[in-house]
Scaffold this motif. Structure first.
Motif, PDB file in Angstrom:
ATOM      1  N   PRO A 178       0.805  -1.220   0.000  1.00 23.67           N
ATOM      2  CA  PRO A 178       0.000   0.000   0.000  1.00 23.67           C
ATOM      3  C   PRO A 178       0.838   1.270   0.000  1.00 23.67           C
ATOM      4  O   PRO A 178       0.420   2.294  -0.547  1.00 23.67           O
ATOM      5  N   TYR A 179       2.022   1.201   0.587  1.00 17.22           N
ATOM      6  CA  TYR A 179       2.880   2.386   0.608  1.00 17.22           C
ATOM      7  C   TYR A 179       3.368   2.733  -0.797  1.00 17.22           C
ATOM      8  O   TYR A 179       3.430   3.904  -1.173  1.00 17.22           O
ATOM      9  N   LYS A 180       3.679   1.712  -1.596  1.00 15.56           N
ATOM     10  CA  LYS A 180       4.113   1.970  -2.979  1.00 15.56           C
ATOM     11  C   LYS A 180       2.960   2.528  -3.809  1.00 15.56           C
ATOM     12  O   LYS A 180       3.161   3.394  -4.664  1.00 15.56           O
ATOM     13  N   VAL A 181       1.756   2.014  -3.570  1.00  9.76           N
ATOM     14  CA  VAL A 181       0.592   2.493  -4.321  1.00  9.76           C
ATOM     15  C   VAL A 181       0.400   3.991  -4.112  1.00  9.76           C
ATOM     16  O   VAL A 181       0.128   4.738  -5.057  1.00  9.76           O
ATOM     17  N   LEU A 182       0.564   4.449  -2.869  1.00  6.02           N
ATOM     18  CA  LEU A 182       0.384   5.875  -2.573  1.00  6.02           C
ATOM     19  C   LEU A 182       1.659   6.689  -2.766  1.00  6.02           C
ATOM     20  O   LEU A 182       1.625   7.915  -2.685  1.00  6.02           O
ATOM     21  N   GLY A 183       2.781   5.996  -3.010  1.00  2.88           N
ATOM     22  CA  GLY A 183       4.043   6.715  -3.212  1.00  2.88           C
ATOM     23  C   GLY A 183       4.604   7.295  -1.934  1.00  2.88           C
ATOM     24  O   GLY A 183       5.200   8.376  -1.942  1.00  2.88           O
ATOM     25  N   VAL A 184       4.391   6.592  -0.813  1.00  3.60           N
ATOM     26  CA  VAL A 184       4.894   7.044   0.484  1.00  3.60           C
ATOM     27  C   VAL A 184       5.666   5.899   1.129  1.00  3.60           C
ATOM     28  O   VAL A 184       5.759   4.811   0.558  1.00  3.60           O
ATOM     29  N   THR A 185       6.204   6.143   2.306  1.00  6.09           N
ATOM     30  CA  THR A 185       6.953   5.117   3.036  1.00  6.09           C
ATOM     31  C   THR A 185       6.286   4.881   4.384  1.00  6.09           C
ATOM     32  O   THR A 185       5.465   5.699   4.818  1.00  6.09           O
ATOM     33  N   PRO A 186       6.646   3.800   5.081  1.00  2.27           N
ATOM     34  CA  PRO A 186       6.083   3.578   6.423  1.00  2.27           C
ATOM     35  C   PRO A 186       6.426   4.695   7.412  1.00  2.27           C
ATOM     36  O   PRO A 186       5.741   4.862   8.410  1.00  2.27           O
ATOM     37  N   GLN A 187       7.476   5.456   7.143  1.00  2.00           N
ATOM     38  CA  GLN A 187       7.854   6.548   8.028  1.00  2.00           C
ATOM     39  C   GLN A 187       7.094   7.842   7.734  1.00  2.00           C
ATOM     40  O   GLN A 187       7.182   8.807   8.485  1.00  2.00           O
TER      41      GLN A 187
ATOM     42  N   ILE B 287      -3.337   1.236   5.154  1.00  2.00           N
ATOM     43  CA  ILE B 287      -2.343   1.983   5.931  1.00  2.00           C
ATOM     44  C   ILE B 287      -2.972   2.590   7.175  1.00  2.00           C
ATOM     45  O   ILE B 287      -2.472   2.421   8.295  1.00  2.00           O
ATOM     46  N   MET B 288      -4.091   3.295   6.987  1.00  2.00           N
ATOM     47  CA  MET B 288      -4.696   3.997   8.113  1.00  2.00           C
ATOM     48  C   MET B 288      -5.279   3.027   9.140  1.00  2.00           C
ATOM     49  O   MET B 288      -5.178   3.272  10.347  1.00  2.00           O
ATOM     50  N   ASN B 289      -5.863   1.945   8.679  1.00  2.00           N
ATOM     51  CA  ASN B 289      -6.412   0.964   9.626  1.00  2.00           C
ATOM     52  C   ASN B 289      -5.296   0.305  10.433  1.00  2.00           C
ATOM     53  O   ASN B 289      -5.449   0.082  11.634  1.00  2.00           O
ATOM     54  N   ALA B 290      -4.192  -0.012   9.772  1.00  2.00           N
ATOM     55  CA  ALA B 290      -3.060  -0.606  10.488  1.00  2.00           C
ATOM     56  C   ALA B 290      -2.507   0.374  11.514  1.00  2.00           C
ATOM     57  O   ALA B 290      -2.189  -0.009  12.650  1.00  2.00           O
ATOM     58  N   ARG B 291      -2.419   1.628  11.145  1.00  2.00           N
ATOM     59  CA  ARG B 291      -1.898   2.634  12.078  1.00  2.00           C
ATOM     60  C   ARG B 291      -2.856   2.838  13.245  1.00  2.00           C
ATOM     61  O   ARG B 291      -2.431   2.966  14.382  1.00  2.00           O
ATOM     62  N   ASN B 292      -4.158   2.899  12.948  1.00  2.00           N
ATOM     63  CA  ASN B 292      -5.144   3.082  14.019  1.00  2.00           C
ATOM     64  C   ASN B 292      -5.169   1.874  14.957  1.00  2.00           C
ATOM     65  O   ASN B 292      -5.301   2.023  16.168  1.00  2.00           O
ATOM     66  N   ALA B 293      -5.051   0.675  14.383  1.00  2.00           N
ATOM     67  CA  ALA B 293      -5.049  -0.530  15.211  1.00  2.00           C
ATOM     68  C   ALA B 293      -3.827  -0.571  16.115  1.00  2.00           C
ATOM     69  O   ALA B 293      -3.917  -0.963  17.277  1.00  2.00           O
TER      70      ALA B 293
ATOM     71  N   SER C 181       4.381  10.640   7.666  1.00  2.00           N
ATOM     72  CA  SER C 181       3.394  11.018   8.685  1.00  2.00           C
ATOM     73  C   SER C 181       1.972  10.781   8.165  1.00  2.00           C
ATOM     74  O   SER C 181       1.735  10.705   6.948  1.00  2.00           O
ATOM     75  N   ASP C 182       1.024  10.679   9.096  1.00  2.00           N
ATOM     76  CA  ASP C 182      -0.380  10.483   8.716  1.00  2.00           C
ATOM     77  C   ASP C 182      -0.869  11.600   7.806  1.00  2.00           C
ATOM     78  O   ASP C 182      -1.579  11.358   6.834  1.00  2.00           O
ATOM     79  N   ASP C 183      -0.497  12.830   8.133  1.00  2.00           N
ATOM     80  CA  ASP C 183      -0.933  13.973   7.312  1.00  2.00           C
ATOM     81  C   ASP C 183      -0.403  13.869   5.892  1.00  2.00           C
ATOM     82  O   ASP C 183      -1.116  14.170   4.928  1.00  2.00           O
ATOM     83  N   ASP C 184       0.860  13.445   5.749  1.00  2.00           N
ATOM     84  CA  ASP C 184       1.438  13.312   4.411  1.00  2.00           C
ATOM     85  C   ASP C 184       0.839  12.133   3.648  1.00  2.00           C
ATOM     86  O   ASP C 184       0.693  12.185   2.430  1.00  2.00           O
TER      87      ASP C 184
END
Length: 196
Positions: free
Chosen positions: A3-12, A57-63, A14-17
């Motif tokens: 999912p991080y590659k799909v959005l073009g972001v990394t696990p590091q 991503i967001m569900n994993a972070r919220n969990a 931030s939620d806002d980014d």
């Protein structure tokens, strides 16, 4: 799928980014941008992938923040994205422009959860019934406040052109035109002293 590659972001990131990256991709690939376009199917598939990645991503972070397992929002998302449920059928009907079928399926649905209100709001929006769409989108957002798709739809409706909140005018027939002309003629004759 990463999912991080799909959005073009990394696990590091931030939620806002992550949200910012999702919004940019959602604006680019939203199916409404590809109506009557040969790339509509590709855009729809890409949008589904983007939504899945963002939710994962967001569900994993919220969990991990709450220390619990899958949230109710995540379960609802998985149910509607399975492709076999009633909501998948309704989404397909909306995407194909069959609003009557989508509305009929929604009215037969026994549940009135956030996804139901979101989809009903989308049907109303596509019909041009903006006040009803806003009411449904608002309800969906209040039931699942962390669902970006719902919030994005409500924000787009609120920030778009001032729709006025009215239903589109029904088409007039010849009898309506004749009746209006007759009334107008009588009004002019009365006002100008000629009588009816």
């Amino acid at each position: 799928m990463d999912p991080y590659k799909v959005l073009g972001v990394t696990p590091q990131t931030s939620d806002d980014d992550v949200k910012r990256a999702y919004r940019e991709l959602a604006r680019k690939y939203h199916p409404d941008n590809y109506v009557n376009n040969p790339l509509a199917d590709l855009a729809e598939a890409r949008m589904k992938e983007i939504n899945e990645a963002y939710d994962m991503i967001m569900n994993a972070r919220n969990a991990s923040k709450s220390g619990s397992g899958a949230s109710q929002s995540q379960q609802n998302y998985q149910n509607r994205q399975s492709g076999t449920g009633i909501y998948a059928q309704i989404r397909n009907a909306i995407t194909s422009g069959n609003l009557a079928m989508a509305e009929e399926l929604l009215m037969r649905s026994p549940t009135r959860d956030a996804e139901w209100y979101f989809l009903m709001g989308t049907v109303y929006f596509r019909k041009g019934w903006y006040d009803e769409a806003q009411r449904c989108y608002t309800q969906a957002c209040s039931m699942e406040p962390n669902n970006f798709e719902y919030r994005n739809a409500l924000n787009n409706l609120n920030m778009g052109a001032n729709y006025g909140g009215y239903r589109p005018m029904n088409s007039a027939n010849a009898c309506d035109c004749c009746a209006q002309l007759l009334c107008f003629n009588c009004l002019l004759n009365c006002c100008c002293g000629g009588g009816c």
